[in-house]
Scaffold this motif. Structure first.
Motif, PDB file in Angstrom:
ATOM      1  N   VAL A  86      -5.741 -16.002  56.857  1.00  0.00           N
ATOM      2  CA  VAL A  86      -5.143 -15.161  55.817  1.00  0.00           C
ATOM      3  C   VAL A  86      -4.395 -16.036  54.807  1.00  0.00           C
ATOM      4  CG1 VAL A  86      -3.505 -13.290  55.350  1.00  0.00           C
ATOM      5  CG2 VAL A  86      -4.995 -13.152  57.345  1.00  0.00           C
ATOM      6  N   PHE A  87      -3.636 -17.002  55.291  1.00  0.00           N
ATOM      7  CA  PHE A  87      -2.871 -17.895  54.418  1.00  0.00           C
ATOM      8  C   PHE A  87      -3.795 -18.714  53.515  1.00  0.00           C
ATOM      9  CE2 PHE A  87      -0.606 -22.188  54.260  1.00  0.00           C
ATOM     10  CZ  PHE A  87       0.240 -21.852  53.222  1.00  0.00           C
ATOM     11  N   ASP A  88      -4.814 -19.337  54.100  1.00  0.00           N
ATOM     12  CA  ASP A  88      -5.716 -20.159  53.311  1.00  0.00           C
ATOM     13  C   ASP A  88      -6.459 -19.314  52.275  1.00  0.00           C
ATOM     14  OD1 ASP A  88      -6.935 -22.843  52.855  1.00  0.00           O
ATOM     15  OD2 ASP A  88      -8.770 -21.773  53.394  1.00  0.00           O
ATOM     16  N   THR A  89      -6.818 -18.100  52.637  1.00  0.00           N
ATOM     17  CA  THR A  89      -7.465 -17.198  51.688  1.00  0.00           C
ATOM     18  C   THR A  89      -6.505 -16.855  50.558  1.00  0.00           C
ATOM     19  OG1 THR A  89      -8.872 -16.310  53.452  1.00  0.00           O
ATOM     20  CG2 THR A  89      -8.699 -15.005  51.427  1.00  0.00           C
ATOM     21  N   GLY A  90      -5.246 -16.617  50.892  1.00  0.00           N
ATOM     22  CA  GLY A  90      -4.241 -16.318  49.874  1.00  0.00           C
ATOM     23  C   GLY A  90      -4.045 -17.465  48.904  1.00  0.00           C
ATOM     24  N   VAL A  91      -4.035 -18.675  49.422  1.00  0.00           N
ATOM     25  CA  VAL A  91      -3.881 -19.856  48.567  1.00  0.00           C
ATOM     26  C   VAL A  91      -5.090 -19.990  47.653  1.00  0.00           C
ATOM     27  CG1 VAL A  91      -3.822 -22.390  48.569  1.00  0.00           C
ATOM     28  CG2 VAL A  91      -2.352 -21.102  50.138  1.00  0.00           C
ATOM     29  N   ASN A  92      -6.274 -19.808  48.208  1.00  0.00           N
ATOM     30  CA  ASN A  92      -7.501 -20.050  47.464  1.00  0.00           C
ATOM     31  C   ASN A  92      -7.901 -18.921  46.523  1.00  0.00           C
ATOM     32  OD1 ASN A  92     -10.900 -20.205  47.803  1.00  0.00           O
ATOM     33  ND2 ASN A  92      -9.794 -22.049  47.222  1.00  0.00           N
ATOM     34  N   MET A  93      -7.541 -17.684  46.872  1.00  0.00           N
ATOM     35  CA  MET A  93      -8.023 -16.532  46.104  1.00  0.00           C
ATOM     36  C   MET A  93      -6.909 -15.634  45.579  1.00  0.00           C
ATOM     37  SD  MET A  93     -11.253 -15.349  48.400  1.00  0.00           S
ATOM     38  CE  MET A  93     -12.797 -15.703  47.604  1.00  0.00           C
ATOM     39  N   GLY A  94      -5.680 -15.928  45.944  1.00  0.00           N
ATOM     40  CA  GLY A  94      -4.570 -15.053  45.583  1.00  0.00           C
ATOM     41  C   GLY A  94      -4.212 -14.156  46.756  1.00  0.00           C
ATOM     42  N   THR A  95      -2.935 -13.874  46.910  1.00  0.00           N
ATOM     43  CA  THR A  95      -2.490 -13.118  48.085  1.00  0.00           C
ATOM     44  C   THR A  95      -2.986 -11.666  48.069  1.00  0.00           C
ATOM     45  OG1 THR A  95      -0.362 -12.659  47.017  1.00  0.00           O
ATOM     46  CG2 THR A  95      -0.475 -14.575  48.485  1.00  0.00           C
ATOM     47  N   GLY A  96      -3.048 -11.046  46.898  1.00  0.00           N
ATOM     48  CA  GLY A  96      -3.549  -9.670  46.830  1.00  0.00           C
ATOM     49  C   GLY A  96      -4.997  -9.576  47.280  1.00  0.00           C
ATOM     50  N   THR A  97      -5.817 -10.517  46.823  1.00  0.00           N
ATOM     51  CA  THR A  97      -7.225 -10.555  47.235  1.00  0.00           C
ATOM     52  C   THR A  97      -7.322 -10.841  48.728  1.00  0.00           C
ATOM     53  OG1 THR A  97      -7.967 -11.230  45.044  1.00  0.00           O
ATOM     54  CG2 THR A  97      -9.436 -11.751  46.885  1.00  0.00           C
ATOM     55  N   ALA A  98      -6.503 -11.750  49.235  1.00  0.00           N
ATOM     56  CA  ALA A  98      -6.519 -12.072  50.665  1.00  0.00           C
ATOM     57  C   ALA A  98      -6.232 -10.838  51.503  1.00  0.00           C
ATOM     58  CB  ALA A  98      -5.510 -13.174  50.975  1.00  0.00           C
ATOM     59  N   ILE A  99      -5.258 -10.053  51.085  1.00  0.00           N
ATOM     60  CA  ILE A  99      -4.895  -8.847  51.841  1.00  0.00           C
ATOM     61  C   ILE A  99      -6.029  -7.827  51.782  1.00  0.00           C
ATOM     62  CG2 ILE A  99      -3.282  -6.907  51.944  1.00  0.00           C
ATOM     63  CD1 ILE A  99      -1.130  -9.000  50.910  1.00  0.00           C
ATOM     64  N   LYS A 100      -6.643  -7.645  50.615  1.00  0.00           N
ATOM     65  CA  LYS A 100      -7.774  -6.709  50.515  1.00  0.00           C
ATOM     66  C   LYS A 100      -8.943  -7.163  51.377  1.00  0.00           C
ATOM     67  CE  LYS A 100      -6.830  -4.842  45.935  1.00  0.00           C
ATOM     68  NZ  LYS A 100      -7.261  -4.790  44.528  1.00  0.00           N
ATOM     69  N   LEU A 101      -9.241  -8.454  51.368  1.00  0.00           N
ATOM     70  CA  LEU A 101     -10.330  -8.959  52.201  1.00  0.00           C
ATOM     71  C   LEU A 101     -10.003  -8.789  53.676  1.00  0.00           C
ATOM     72  CD1 LEU A 101     -11.436 -12.180  50.265  1.00  0.00           C
ATOM     73  CD2 LEU A 101     -12.513  -9.922  50.244  1.00  0.00           C
ATOM     74  N   LEU A 102      -8.742  -8.994  54.048  1.00  0.00           N
ATOM     75  CA  LEU A 102      -8.315  -8.758  55.426  1.00  0.00           C
ATOM     76  C   LEU A 102      -8.513  -7.286  55.785  1.00  0.00           C
ATOM     77  CD1 LEU A 102      -6.895  -9.557  58.094  1.00  0.00           C
ATOM     78  CD2 LEU A 102      -4.722  -9.051  56.933  1.00  0.00           C
ATOM     79  N   GLN A 103      -8.121  -6.386  54.895  1.00  0.00           N
ATOM     80  CA  GLN A 103      -8.275  -4.954  55.167  1.00  0.00           C
ATOM     81  C   GLN A 103      -9.746  -4.578  55.320  1.00  0.00           C
ATOM     82  OE1 GLN A 103      -5.933  -3.798  51.739  1.00  0.00           O
ATOM     83  NE2 GLN A 103      -4.151  -3.303  53.026  1.00  0.00           N
ATOM     84  N   ARG A 104     -10.610  -5.155  54.494  1.00  0.00           N
ATOM     85  CA  ARG A 104     -12.052  -4.891  54.631  1.00  0.00           C
ATOM     86  C   ARG A 104     -12.574  -5.431  55.964  1.00  0.00           C
ATOM     87  NH1 ARG A 104     -12.214  -6.163  48.735  1.00  0.00           N
ATOM     88  NH2 ARG A 104     -12.473  -4.137  47.741  1.00  0.00           N
ATOM     89  N   ALA A 105     -12.106  -6.624  56.334  1.00  0.00           N
ATOM     90  CA  ALA A 105     -12.531  -7.221  57.602  1.00  0.00           C
ATOM     91  C   ALA A 105     -12.067  -6.372  58.788  1.00  0.00           C
ATOM     92  CB  ALA A 105     -11.988  -8.647  57.717  1.00  0.00           C
TER      93      ALA A 105
END
Length: 192
Positions: A86-105
């Motif tokens: 989640v952290f690496d995704t937030g760094v690479n794509m933005g925290t809002g996008t990371a949270i949405k991708l986590l929710q989809r997952a």
């Protein structure tokens, strides 16, 4: 700053190198993964004069990652390696996008009647759902969602295709790290 954060930051910094200023990179001038815009935001919040991101200290870098990435994705709420993913995704794509991708997952792994809202808000519903799932499976599913997002970005803006190989290399290293943790957990369980 927690030990978990510092451990996850090591992985991020392996992929966030030195000074970069690619005209095709929407992030612009970047040093160790911190954009000039983010560094300006940080310095303003501290009441400090603005300066080139290339002059950022290690202490400033750690505080930026902690404040603007780790805390918004609530990294300490998740088991490792999900916290890392989640952290690496937030760094690479933005925290809002990371949270949405986590929710989809999460929704990919839950029965439809238990799906959660995909809204980019990391509230109690998302945390509870995430904690009900195997953290390694969820971390790997998040990686799959992230890959889908990379490919969609390139389809929408083909000139960003030059970054795809690097994005996928980073993502595959993250998958490898997650899988190695899974093997370590199984190995410890088998020794007992």
């Amino acid at each position: 700053m927690t030990d978990k954060f510092l451990q996850c930051l090591q992985f991020v910094l392996k992929w966030e190198g030195g000074l970069s200023h690619d005209p095709d990179d929407p992030g612009g001038r970047t040093y160790r993964g911190v954009t000039q815009a983010r560094y300006n935001q940080y310095r303003k919040a501290k009441g400090l004069p603005l300066r080139d991101v290339a002059l950022m200290t290690d202490a400033e870098m750690r505080e930026i990652y902690w404040t603007y990435y780790w805390l918004p994705v609530k990294g300490d709420e998740f088991a490792h390696p999900l916290a890392l993913a989640v952290f690496d995704t937030g760094v690479n794509m933005g925290t809002g996008t990371a949270i949405k991708l986590l929710q989809r997952a999460i929704n990919d792994l839950l029965p439809k009647e238990k799906w959660i809202a995909v809204n980019g808000v990391l509230g109690q519903q998302t945390l509870t759902a995430a904690k009900s799932l195997n953290p390694i499976q969820l971390a790997l599913r998040l990686c799959d969602r992230r890959e889908e997002r990379y490919r969609a970005i390139v389809r929408a803006n083909p000139k960003l295709g030059k970054f795809l190989k690097g994005w996928l290399n980073r993502l595959n290293d993250l998958r490898k790290t997650i899988n190695s943790l899974q093997k370590n957990i199984k190995g410890v369980a088998q020794k007992k």
